[in-house]
Design a protein around this motif. Sequence first.
Motif, PDB file in Angstrom:
ATOM      1  N   GLU A 118      56.270  89.546  41.107  1.00 38.20           N
ATOM      2  CA  GLU A 118      55.625  89.388  39.795  1.00 38.20           C
ATOM      3  C   GLU A 118      56.522  88.572  38.859  1.00 38.20           C
ATOM      4  O   GLU A 118      56.061  87.680  38.145  1.00 38.20           O
ATOM      5  N   ALA A 119      57.833  88.878  38.887  1.00 42.92           N
ATOM      6  CA  ALA A 119      58.785  88.144  38.056  1.00 42.92           C
ATOM      7  C   ALA A 119      58.842  86.676  38.484  1.00 42.92           C
ATOM      8  O   ALA A 119      58.856  85.771  37.644  1.00 42.92           O
ATOM      9  N   PHE A 120      58.854  86.441  39.808  1.00 38.05           N
ATOM     10  CA  PHE A 120      58.928  85.057  40.286  1.00 38.05           C
ATOM     11  C   PHE A 120      57.671  84.276  39.901  1.00 38.05           C
ATOM     12  O   PHE A 120      57.758  83.124  39.470  1.00 38.05           O
ATOM     13  N   ARG A 121      56.507  84.919  40.028  1.00 39.62           N
ATOM     14  CA  ARG A 121      55.246  84.243  39.663  1.00 39.62           C
ATOM     15  C   ARG A 121      55.243  83.854  38.187  1.00 39.62           C
ATOM     16  O   ARG A 121      54.742  82.801  37.810  1.00 39.62           O
ATOM     17  N   LYS A 122      55.815  84.727  37.354  1.00 38.60           N
ATOM     18  CA  LYS A 122      55.878  84.431  35.921  1.00 38.60           C
ATOM     19  C   LYS A 122      56.731  83.188  35.663  1.00 38.60           C
ATOM     20  O   LYS A 122      56.444  82.383  34.771  1.00 38.60           O
ATOM     21  N   LEU A 123      57.789  83.026  36.458  1.00 36.72           N
ATOM     22  CA  LEU A 123      58.678  81.878  36.299  1.00 36.72           C
ATOM     23  C   LEU A 123      58.089  80.597  36.880  1.00 36.72           C
ATOM     24  O   LEU A 123      58.273  79.521  36.332  1.00 36.72           O
ATOM     25  N   ASP A 124      57.400  80.745  38.007  1.00 41.19           N
ATOM     26  CA  ASP A 124      56.915  79.586  38.754  1.00 41.19           C
ATOM     27  C   ASP A 124      55.617  79.070  38.133  1.00 41.19           C
ATOM     28  O   ASP A 124      54.528  79.279  38.652  1.00 41.19           O
ATOM     29  N   LYS A 125      55.750  78.359  37.037  1.00 42.09           N
ATOM     30  CA  LYS A 125      54.585  77.939  36.258  1.00 42.09           C
ATOM     31  C   LYS A 125      53.683  76.961  37.017  1.00 42.09           C
ATOM     32  O   LYS A 125      52.484  76.924  36.810  1.00 42.09           O
ATOM     33  N   THR A 126      54.278  76.154  37.905  1.00 44.92           N
ATOM     34  CA  THR A 126      53.479  75.179  38.650  1.00 44.92           C
ATOM     35  C   THR A 126      52.879  75.764  39.929  1.00 44.92           C
ATOM     36  O   THR A 126      52.010  75.164  40.541  1.00 44.92           O
ATOM     37  N   GLY A 127      53.384  76.932  40.341  1.00 49.34           N
ATOM     38  CA  GLY A 127      52.858  77.570  41.549  1.00 49.34           C
ATOM     39  C   GLY A 127      53.273  76.890  42.840  1.00 49.34           C
ATOM     40  O   GLY A 127      52.656  77.079  43.890  1.00 49.34           O
ATOM     41  N   ASP A 128      54.359  76.091  42.784  1.00 50.92           N
ATOM     42  CA  ASP A 128      54.786  75.364  43.986  1.00 50.92           C
ATOM     43  C   ASP A 128      55.860  76.098  44.779  1.00 50.92           C
ATOM     44  O   ASP A 128      56.400  75.574  45.752  1.00 50.92           O
ATOM     45  N   ILE A 133      65.831  75.522  36.678  1.00 55.93           N
ATOM     46  CA  ILE A 133      66.735  76.189  35.749  1.00 55.93           C
ATOM     47  C   ILE A 133      66.103  76.271  34.357  1.00 55.93           C
ATOM     48  O   ILE A 133      66.252  77.259  33.648  1.00 55.93           O
ATOM     49  N   GLU A 134      65.357  75.224  33.965  1.00 50.65           N
ATOM     50  CA  GLU A 134      64.691  75.227  32.663  1.00 50.65           C
ATOM     51  C   GLU A 134      63.680  76.369  32.554  1.00 50.65           C
ATOM     52  O   GLU A 134      63.540  76.986  31.501  1.00 50.65           O
ATOM     53  N   ASP A 135      62.982  76.640  33.666  1.00 52.06           N
ATOM     54  CA  ASP A 135      62.033  77.756  33.672  1.00 52.06           C
ATOM     55  C   ASP A 135      62.750  79.073  33.393  1.00 52.06           C
ATOM     56  O   ASP A 135      62.277  79.907  32.616  1.00 52.06           O
ATOM     57  N   LEU A 136      63.901  79.260  34.048  1.00 52.30           N
ATOM     58  CA  LEU A 136      64.682  80.490  33.854  1.00 52.30           C
ATOM     59  C   LEU A 136      65.111  80.637  32.396  1.00 52.30           C
ATOM     60  O   LEU A 136      65.038  81.714  31.813  1.00 52.30           O
ATOM     61  N   GLN A 137      65.507  79.531  31.818  1.00 57.48           N
ATOM     62  CA  GLN A 137      66.022  79.539  30.451  1.00 57.48           C
ATOM     63  C   GLN A 137      64.963  80.023  29.461  1.00 57.48           C
ATOM     64  O   GLN A 137      65.273  80.697  28.488  1.00 57.48           O
ATOM     65  N   ASN A 138      63.712  79.688  29.738  1.00 58.02           N
ATOM     66  CA  ASN A 138      62.632  80.059  28.822  1.00 58.02           C
ATOM     67  C   ASN A 138      62.198  81.512  28.956  1.00 58.02           C
ATOM     68  O   ASN A 138      61.559  82.052  28.057  1.00 58.02           O
ATOM     69  N   VAL A 139      62.517  82.148  30.092  1.00 60.39           N
ATOM     70  CA  VAL A 139      61.989  83.493  30.330  1.00 60.39           C
ATOM     71  C   VAL A 139      63.054  84.578  30.386  1.00 60.39           C
ATOM     72  O   VAL A 139      62.820  85.707  29.977  1.00 60.39           O
ATOM     73  N   TYR A 140      64.249  84.247  30.904  1.00 62.53           N
ATOM     74  CA  TYR A 140      65.261  85.292  31.100  1.00 62.53           C
ATOM     75  C   TYR A 140      65.783  85.813  29.764  1.00 62.53           C
ATOM     76  O   TYR A 140      66.169  85.037  28.885  1.00 62.53           O
ATOM     77  N   ASN A 141      65.800  87.138  29.623  1.00 61.81           N
ATOM     78  CA  ASN A 141      66.247  87.781  28.384  1.00 61.81           C
ATOM     79  C   ASN A 141      67.684  88.267  28.544  1.00 61.81           C
ATOM     80  O   ASN A 141      67.931  89.291  29.171  1.00 61.81           O
ATOM     81  N   PRO A 169      77.945  76.742  44.337  1.00 61.67           N
ATOM     82  CA  PRO A 169      78.896  75.705  43.915  1.00 61.67           C
ATOM     83  C   PRO A 169      78.893  74.514  44.861  1.00 61.67           C
ATOM     84  O   PRO A 169      79.302  73.424  44.507  1.00 61.67           O
ATOM     85  N   TYR A 170      78.392  74.717  46.110  1.00 66.44           N
ATOM     86  CA  TYR A 170      78.369  73.637  47.094  1.00 66.44           C
ATOM     87  C   TYR A 170      77.067  72.830  47.028  1.00 66.44           C
ATOM     88  O   TYR A 170      76.966  71.767  47.587  1.00 66.44           O
ATOM     89  N   ASP A 171      76.058  73.385  46.373  1.00 65.11           N
ATOM     90  CA  ASP A 171      74.737  72.761  46.439  1.00 65.11           C
ATOM     91  C   ASP A 171      73.970  73.044  45.148  1.00 65.11           C
ATOM     92  O   ASP A 171      72.996  73.767  45.134  1.00 65.11           O
ATOM     93  N   LYS A 172      74.428  72.457  44.055  1.00 57.18           N
ATOM     94  CA  LYS A 172      73.807  72.729  42.755  1.00 57.18           C
ATOM     95  C   LYS A 172      72.551  71.877  42.601  1.00 57.18           C
ATOM     96  O   LYS A 172      72.579  70.789  42.037  1.00 57.18           O
ATOM     97  N   ASP A 173      71.432  72.385  43.132  1.00 60.01           N
ATOM     98  CA  ASP A 173      70.197  71.604  43.059  1.00 60.01           C
ATOM     99  C   ASP A 173      69.343  71.988  41.851  1.00 60.01           C
ATOM    100  O   ASP A 173      68.318  71.368  41.584  1.00 60.01           O
ATOM    101  N   GLY A 174      69.764  73.013  41.103  1.00 62.59           N
ATOM    102  CA  GLY A 174      69.028  73.395  39.897  1.00 62.59           C
ATOM    103  C   GLY A 174      67.660  73.965  40.172  1.00 62.59           C
ATOM    104  O   GLY A 174      66.794  73.991  39.306  1.00 62.59           O
ATOM    105  N   LYS A 175      67.435  74.429  41.411  1.00 66.62           N
ATOM    106  CA  LYS A 175      66.131  75.000  41.786  1.00 66.62           C
ATOM    107  C   LYS A 175      66.328  76.334  42.486  1.00 66.62           C
ATOM    108  O   LYS A 175      67.314  76.527  43.186  1.00 66.62           O
TER     109      LYS A 175
END
Length: 209
Positions: A118-128, A133-141, A169-175
């Motif tokens: 449920e938490a992941f669905r709330k974050l995954d706005k595009t459903g892909d 990281i921007e999605d997390l920033q808008n939702v994480y309290n 740290p080896y693979d900062k893909d921001g996703k």
Amino acid sequence: MAGTVRHDTEMAMKVKQELSQCTDPIEKLRLQCLARGSSGIKGLGRMFRIMDDDESKTLDFKEFQKGLNDFGVAVEKEEALKIFSLLDQDGGGTIDFDEFLTALRPPMSNARKQVISEAFRKLDKTGDGVVTIEDLQNVYNAKHHPKYRNGEWSEDQVFRAFLDNFDSPYDKDGKVSKDEFLNYYSGVSALVDSDTYFFLIMKNSWRLG
């Protein structure tokens, strides 16, 4: 950050006690990952993905053993062979590392899996199936984090520490994929005995209804 609901020292003591009594090879590996914190299983998954140069999503024994060593998990060759054989069910000499990580996750009730999804669905706005990281920033309290509450960390410090759990740290893909999200929270779940408290952590962190 929900992953620090209990102190790392307390978790290490709990894991150490369980390790001393554990005989199952997969459970032992699971505990060694958890000894590195709630993001330990996710970190091992990242290590295997980096090694998967041809993107086959499979590992042979040599790659599997190297991944464990590079990640710093102490597993004897004989024990690693046992784990590999248990997972290589068709005897083909390779294992699917997504299936391996699923087997490694601490058992969770369907109710816990549901609230994580449920938490992941709330974050995954595009459903892909991928969260940025921007999605997390808008939702994480961040204000529910104990270090924010006691004044030790600013909101920005809490947020950065939380993101560090998701990005290698080896693979900062921001996703963040759903599997990475589940792997992270399976580690958190292993530290929280009470379903009620786990649901509270999730609802407060992700502002679930």
